[in-house]
Design an enzyme around this catalytic site. Structure first.
Site: not given
Length: 186
Positions: A75-78, A116, A144, A146
């Site tokens: 995940c590019e956020h976490h 995703q 996920h 996250c």
């Protein structure tokens, strides 16, 4: 292996309040850097290299499906993993793609920092570009970390995303057939 990346992991370990000189952590910055480089090796690949000319003449104009392709991404956020499976279909127009190439395309895009929704579209666009298919469909189902390990901590939620191009978008019957064949439409 990138020395600066391992140095960054050393700083993360220190930032967490851990002792990087502790026996179990001595080589962790190097191992973590090596693992992250492997998990993100999709940046070092290109669509042309992956396909490598594996397009073959065929008079088949019926749907080709590769389902249950396992995928692992971050995940590019976490920077936490999401793990799932992709189902990919296309309708050939004179050429078919080598079977393993479909899975390799999924892997190339999955092995990048992602969300995703974008991953689903990147795979569909790549298959369309390579095959010049009459239609492409991609469905991804993933869990996920996250969502599971932090935040709302929901252990059984699965995210589904889909992209339908060409005949799969234009024809309800074609889309329905695809979804039925992958077990998503009863």
């Amino acid at each position: 292996m990138s020395q600066p990346l391992s140095q960054q992991y050393l700083e993360i370990i220190k930032g967490l309040g851990e002792n990087p000189e502790r026996e179990g952590l001595l080589d962790t910055p190097k191992r973590a850097a090596k693992a992250m480089q492997y998990l993100c090796h999709g940046y070092q690949q290109s669509l042309d290299e992956i396909v490598n000319g594996a397009l073959f003449e065929s008079d088949n104009d019926e749907m080709v499906i590769v389902k249950d392709i396992e995928l692992y991404s971050l995940c590019e956020h976490h920077l936490l993993p999401f793990i799932g499976k992709a189902h990919v279909a296309y309708i050939p127009t004179g050429k078919v793609l080598g079977l393993s190439k479909v899975a390799r395309i999924v892997d190339m895009y999955a092995r990048r920092l992602q969300i995703q929704e974008n991953l689903t579209k990147q795979i569909a666009d790549a298959i369309a570009r390579v095959t010049n298919a009459a239609g492409v469909a991609v469905v991804i189902e993933a869990k996920h970390m996250c969502m599971m390990m932090r935040g709302v901590e929901k252990q059984n939620s699965v995210m589904s995303s889909s992209v339908m191009l060409g005949a799969f978008r234009e024809s309800c019957n074609t889309r329905h057939e695809f979804l039925q064949l992958i077990g998503r439409n009863n």
